[in-house]
Design a protein around this motif. Structure first.
Motif, PDB file in Angstrom:
ATOM      1  N   GLU A  81       0.810  -1.218   0.000  1.00  0.00           N
ATOM      2  CA  GLU A  81       0.000   0.000   0.000  1.00  0.00           C
ATOM      3  C   GLU A  81       0.846   1.272   0.000  1.00  0.00           C
ATOM      4  OE1 GLU A  81      -3.409   0.375  -0.240  1.00  0.00           O
ATOM      5  OE2 GLU A  81      -3.204  -1.735  -0.819  1.00  0.00           O
ATOM      6  N   ASP A  82       2.154   1.128  -0.201  1.00  0.00           N
ATOM      7  CA  ASP A  82       3.023   2.306  -0.174  1.00  0.00           C
ATOM      8  C   ASP A  82       2.718   3.296  -1.287  1.00  0.00           C
ATOM      9  OD1 ASP A  82       4.270   1.354   2.047  1.00  0.00           O
ATOM     10  OD2 ASP A  82       6.111   0.710   1.031  1.00  0.00           O
ATOM     11  N   TRP A  83       2.046   2.850  -2.332  1.00  0.00           N
ATOM     12  CA  TRP A  83       1.719   3.734  -3.447  1.00  0.00           C
ATOM     13  C   TRP A  83       0.564   4.677  -3.126  1.00  0.00           C
ATOM     14  CZ3 TRP A  83      -3.147   3.730  -5.699  1.00  0.00           C
ATOM     15  CH2 TRP A  83      -3.987   2.685  -5.308  1.00  0.00           C
ATOM     16  N   ASN A  84      -0.196   4.358  -2.078  1.00  0.00           N
ATOM     17  CA  ASN A  84      -1.413   5.110  -1.753  1.00  0.00           C
ATOM     18  C   ASN A  84      -1.025   6.313  -0.895  1.00  0.00           C
ATOM     19  OD1 ASN A  84      -4.081   5.760  -1.694  1.00  0.00           O
ATOM     20  ND2 ASN A  84      -4.659   4.208  -0.188  1.00  0.00           N
ATOM     21  N   LEU A  85      -0.925   7.483  -1.484  1.00  0.00           N
ATOM     22  CA  LEU A  85      -0.419   8.668  -0.797  1.00  0.00           C
ATOM     23  C   LEU A  85      -1.481   9.289   0.095  1.00  0.00           C
ATOM     24  CD1 LEU A  85       1.487  10.366  -3.759  1.00  0.00           C
ATOM     25  CD2 LEU A  85       2.336   8.666  -2.126  1.00  0.00           C
ATOM     26  N   VAL A  86      -1.058   9.666   1.319  1.00  0.00           N
ATOM     27  CA  VAL A  86      -1.966  10.335   2.259  1.00  0.00           C
ATOM     28  C   VAL A  86      -1.235  11.529   2.862  1.00  0.00           C
ATOM     29  CG1 VAL A  86      -3.280   8.258   2.830  1.00  0.00           C
ATOM     30  CG2 VAL A  86      -1.237   8.800   4.142  1.00  0.00           C
ATOM     31  N   THR A  87      -1.954  12.584   3.136  1.00  0.00           N
ATOM     32  CA  THR A  87      -1.451  13.850   3.684  1.00  0.00           C
ATOM     33  C   THR A  87      -0.419  14.494   2.752  1.00  0.00           C
ATOM     34  OG1 THR A  87       0.450  13.094   5.027  1.00  0.00           O
ATOM     35  CG2 THR A  87      -1.759  12.891   6.009  1.00  0.00           C
ATOM     36  N   HIS A  88      -0.127  15.751   3.041  1.00  0.00           N
ATOM     37  CA  HIS A  88       0.818  16.486   2.186  1.00  0.00           C
ATOM     38  C   HIS A  88       2.270  16.082   2.437  1.00  0.00           C
ATOM     39  CE1 HIS A  88      -1.996  19.097   0.192  1.00  0.00           C
ATOM     40  NE2 HIS A  88      -2.461  19.592   1.321  1.00  0.00           N
ATOM     41  N   GLY A  89       2.652  15.942   3.711  1.00  0.00           N
ATOM     42  CA  GLY A  89       4.042  15.626   4.028  1.00  0.00           C
ATOM     43  C   GLY A  89       4.988  16.802   3.925  1.00  0.00           C
ATOM     44  N   ILE A  90       4.450  17.998   3.775  1.00  0.00           N
ATOM     45  CA  ILE A  90       5.247  19.216   3.641  1.00  0.00           C
ATOM     46  C   ILE A  90       4.462  20.347   4.283  1.00  0.00           C
ATOM     47  CG2 ILE A  90       4.302  19.723   1.333  1.00  0.00           C
ATOM     48  CD1 ILE A  90       7.057  20.899   0.604  1.00  0.00           C
ATOM     49  N   HIS A  91       5.171  21.332   4.827  1.00  0.00           N
ATOM     50  CA  HIS A  91       4.530  22.404   5.586  1.00  0.00           C
ATOM     51  C   HIS A  91       5.199  23.733   5.260  1.00  0.00           C
ATOM     52  CE1 HIS A  91       2.955  19.023   7.968  1.00  0.00           C
ATOM     53  NE2 HIS A  91       4.204  18.580   7.941  1.00  0.00           N
ATOM     54  N   THR A 106       9.478  19.638   6.046  1.00  0.00           N
ATOM     55  CA  THR A 106       8.839  18.401   5.593  1.00  0.00           C
ATOM     56  C   THR A 106       8.620  17.471   6.775  1.00  0.00           C
ATOM     57  OG1 THR A 106      10.850  17.096   5.205  1.00  0.00           O
ATOM     58  CG2 THR A 106      10.159  18.596   3.444  1.00  0.00           C
ATOM     59  N   ASP A 107       7.799  16.461   6.569  1.00  0.00           N
ATOM     60  CA  ASP A 107       7.703  15.380   7.537  1.00  0.00           C
ATOM     61  C   ASP A 107       8.999  14.576   7.512  1.00  0.00           C
ATOM     62  OD1 ASP A 107       5.169  16.192   8.158  1.00  0.00           O
ATOM     63  OD2 ASP A 107       4.139  14.557   7.111  1.00  0.00           O
ATOM     64  N   PRO A 108       9.259  13.785   8.553  1.00  0.00           N
ATOM     65  CA  PRO A 108      10.498  12.998   8.585  1.00  0.00           C
ATOM     66  C   PRO A 108      10.536  11.928   7.498  1.00  0.00           C
ATOM     67  CG  PRO A 108       9.481  13.134  10.772  1.00  0.00           C
ATOM     68  CD  PRO A 108       8.478  13.630   9.790  1.00  0.00           C
ATOM     69  N   ALA A 109      11.720  11.490   7.164  1.00  0.00           N
ATOM     70  CA  ALA A 109      11.899  10.383   6.220  1.00  0.00           C
ATOM     71  C   ALA A 109      11.169   9.148   6.749  1.00  0.00           C
ATOM     72  CB  ALA A 109      13.380  10.083   6.042  1.00  0.00           C
ATOM     73  N   GLY A 110      10.585   8.387   5.821  1.00  0.00           N
ATOM     74  CA  GLY A 110       9.907   7.152   6.183  1.00  0.00           C
ATOM     75  C   GLY A 110       8.436   7.295   6.484  1.00  0.00           C
ATOM     76  N   THR A 111       7.924   8.540   6.520  1.00  0.00           N
ATOM     77  CA  THR A 111       6.495   8.734   6.761  1.00  0.00           C
ATOM     78  C   THR A 111       5.725   8.673   5.440  1.00  0.00           C
ATOM     79  OG1 THR A 111       6.915  11.133   6.741  1.00  0.00           O
ATOM     80  CG2 THR A 111       6.841  10.042   8.882  1.00  0.00           C
ATOM     81  N   ALA A 112       4.404   8.717   5.530  1.00  0.00           N
ATOM     82  CA  ALA A 112       3.561   8.396   4.373  1.00  0.00           C
ATOM     83  C   ALA A 112       3.067   9.606   3.595  1.00  0.00           C
ATOM     84  CB  ALA A 112       2.357   7.572   4.830  1.00  0.00           C
ATOM     85  N   GLY A 113       3.471  10.816   3.977  1.00  0.00           N
ATOM     86  CA  GLY A 113       3.023  11.993   3.250  1.00  0.00           C
ATOM     87  C   GLY A 113       3.480  11.994   1.803  1.00  0.00           C
ATOM     88  N   SER A 114       2.703  12.632   0.952  1.00  0.00           N
ATOM     89  CA  SER A 114       2.988  12.608  -0.485  1.00  0.00           C
ATOM     90  C   SER A 114       4.387  13.115  -0.790  1.00  0.00           C
ATOM     91  CB  SER A 114       1.964  13.470  -1.231  1.00  0.00           C
ATOM     92  OG  SER A 114       0.664  12.982  -1.060  1.00  0.00           O
ATOM     93  N   PHE A 115       4.767  14.255  -0.208  1.00  0.00           N
ATOM     94  CA  PHE A 115       6.076  14.828  -0.531  1.00  0.00           C
ATOM     95  C   PHE A 115       7.202  13.895  -0.106  1.00  0.00           C
ATOM     96  CE2 PHE A 115       9.833  17.435   0.061  1.00  0.00           C
ATOM     97  CZ  PHE A 115       9.820  18.247  -1.066  1.00  0.00           C
ATOM     98  N   VAL A 116       7.071  13.292   1.065  1.00  0.00           N
ATOM     99  CA  VAL A 116       8.126  12.417   1.578  1.00  0.00           C
ATOM    100  C   VAL A 116       8.239  11.153   0.738  1.00  0.00           C
ATOM    101  CG1 VAL A 116       8.877  11.031   3.549  1.00  0.00           C
ATOM    102  CG2 VAL A 116       7.911  13.316   3.917  1.00  0.00           C
ATOM    103  N   ARG A 117       7.111  10.523   0.468  1.00  0.00           N
ATOM    104  CA  ARG A 117       7.164   9.245  -0.254  1.00  0.00           C
ATOM    105  C   ARG A 117       7.672   9.432  -1.682  1.00  0.00           C
ATOM    106  NH1 ARG A 117       3.041   5.109   1.744  1.00  0.00           N
ATOM    107  NH2 ARG A 117       4.663   5.077   3.334  1.00  0.00           N
TER     108      ARG A 117
END
Length: 343
Positions: A81-91, A106-117
């Motif tokens: 399910e890693d392809w399913n992007l949730v939240t922005h992941g950037i602020h 940005t959110d930390p590495a390894g989180t599920a936000g779109s920008f991070v993934r």
């Protein structure tokens, strides 16, 4: 470097891919997401063309965000399910500051936000909450902004990499690259020390061997050429590994050193504090996110920034939004090809 990019041709490529879906978007939920997200992206970009800068950043950013879902759906490296992007992941914050100093985290590495993934998928850095990146720093990494600085501060902008010389000799122990868009301050200094200091911000250009000199000998200074008033050009050389140097091997080396941008290759600068250079799609993402949040949540401030009668930033903002609609379709199509290629 002037680029003529046809967004209509890029949208044709993207529309054609929906009946022959690439990578892991060939079937199931990923196929449906791929097709629907691209349709949404194209409609949002189309809507952005008929509105002004008051609302354009919202439509362009969310169009890019939906395209990001198509990229993730096609990516062969995103499993489960890693392809399913949730939240922005950037602020973005600091909207009370000067426009150039808006803060991006940005959110930390390894989180599920779109920008991070997507950043991790594309080998692009994220920097978490403890590092602050200013809008101007990301703005300057886009080739579209070479002629549109936000302040008079020292800049690091992309360097165009020409592969024309590689197309000549079938074998050569040196990779020779024409490097363009070298900034005025480096050309005016005219010295190797100024060049070396400048190139420290360009990880891909590290380890060069030599350059074309104004006069023969080890003490000869770089032979910069001016192609337009604000930047210059220099022919540079990198040594190839032993027993390599075919045309294909030199092109592969150049590909590893640079990033693709709408059919061209560039050395991109690494922003101070980041581990490497941003992928150009993620640089666009960060800039458009900041502009869209400003327009959405601080509309009065946004109106001041885009007022051509009172803001020095109004015209650069207008131009970057125009260039976003021109450049991003090609970048999206190229990125899908990049991530959908099976090993």
């Amino acid at each position: 470097m002037y680029m003529e990019i046809d967004p209509l041709e890029a949208w044709e490529r993207l529309r054609a891919s929906r009946s022959n879906r690439p990578g892991r978007a060939s079937s199931g939920a990923r196929a449906k997401t791929y097709a629907t997200a691209l349709e949404q992206a194209q409609q949002m970009f189309g809507a952005a063309e008929v509105v002004g800068p008051q609302t354009r950043p919202l439509l362009v950013f969310y169009g890019l965000s939906q395209a990001g879902r198509a990229i993730a759906a096609a990516a062969v490296d995103l499993k489960g399910e890693d392809w399913n992007l949730v939240t922005h992941g950037i602020h973005a914050s600091g909207y009370h500051l000067d426009f150039a100093d808006i803060e991006i985290r940005t959110d930390p590495a390894g989180t599920a936000g779109s920008f991070v993934r997507l950043s991790q998928l594309l080998g692009s850095p994220v920097w978490g909450n403890d590092t602050v990146v200013r809008l101007e720093e990301v703005w300057d990494t886009l080739p579209a902004n070479l002629q549109y600085p936000l302040t008079g501060r020292e800049r690091f902008t992309p360097l165009y990499a020409s592969a024309i010389s590689i197309e000549g000799a079938a074998f050569h122990p040196l990779l020779t690259v024409g490097v363009g868009d070298i900034l005025d301050r480096v050309v005016d200094a005219g010295s190797r020390s100024a060049l070396d200091g400048f190139l420290q911000s360009y990880p891909g250009a590290a380890g060069y061997d030599d350059f074309v000199r104004r006069r023969a000998g080890a003490g000869g200074e770089p032979d910069f050429e001016r192609h337009h008033p604000n930047a210059g050009w220099l022919t540079m050389h990198w040594k190839m590994p032993a027993e390599s140097g075919t045309r294909e091997e030199r092109l592969q080396r150049l590909t590893a050193m640079t990033r693709r941008y709408a059919g061209h290759r560039y050395f991109f600068p690494a922003i101070a504090g980041l581990s490497r250079e941003l992928h150009p799609l993620m640089a666009w993402w960060a800039v458009l996110y900041a502009l869209s949040m400003l327009a959405r949540y601080q509309p009065a401030q946004w109106a001041n920034h885009i007022n051509v009668d009172g803001s020095r930033h109004a015209v650069p903002i207008e131009k970057i939004l125009e260039r976003a609609m021109e450049h991003l379709p090609a970048l999206i199509a190229d990125t899908i090809e990049e991530v959908a290629a099976w090993p």
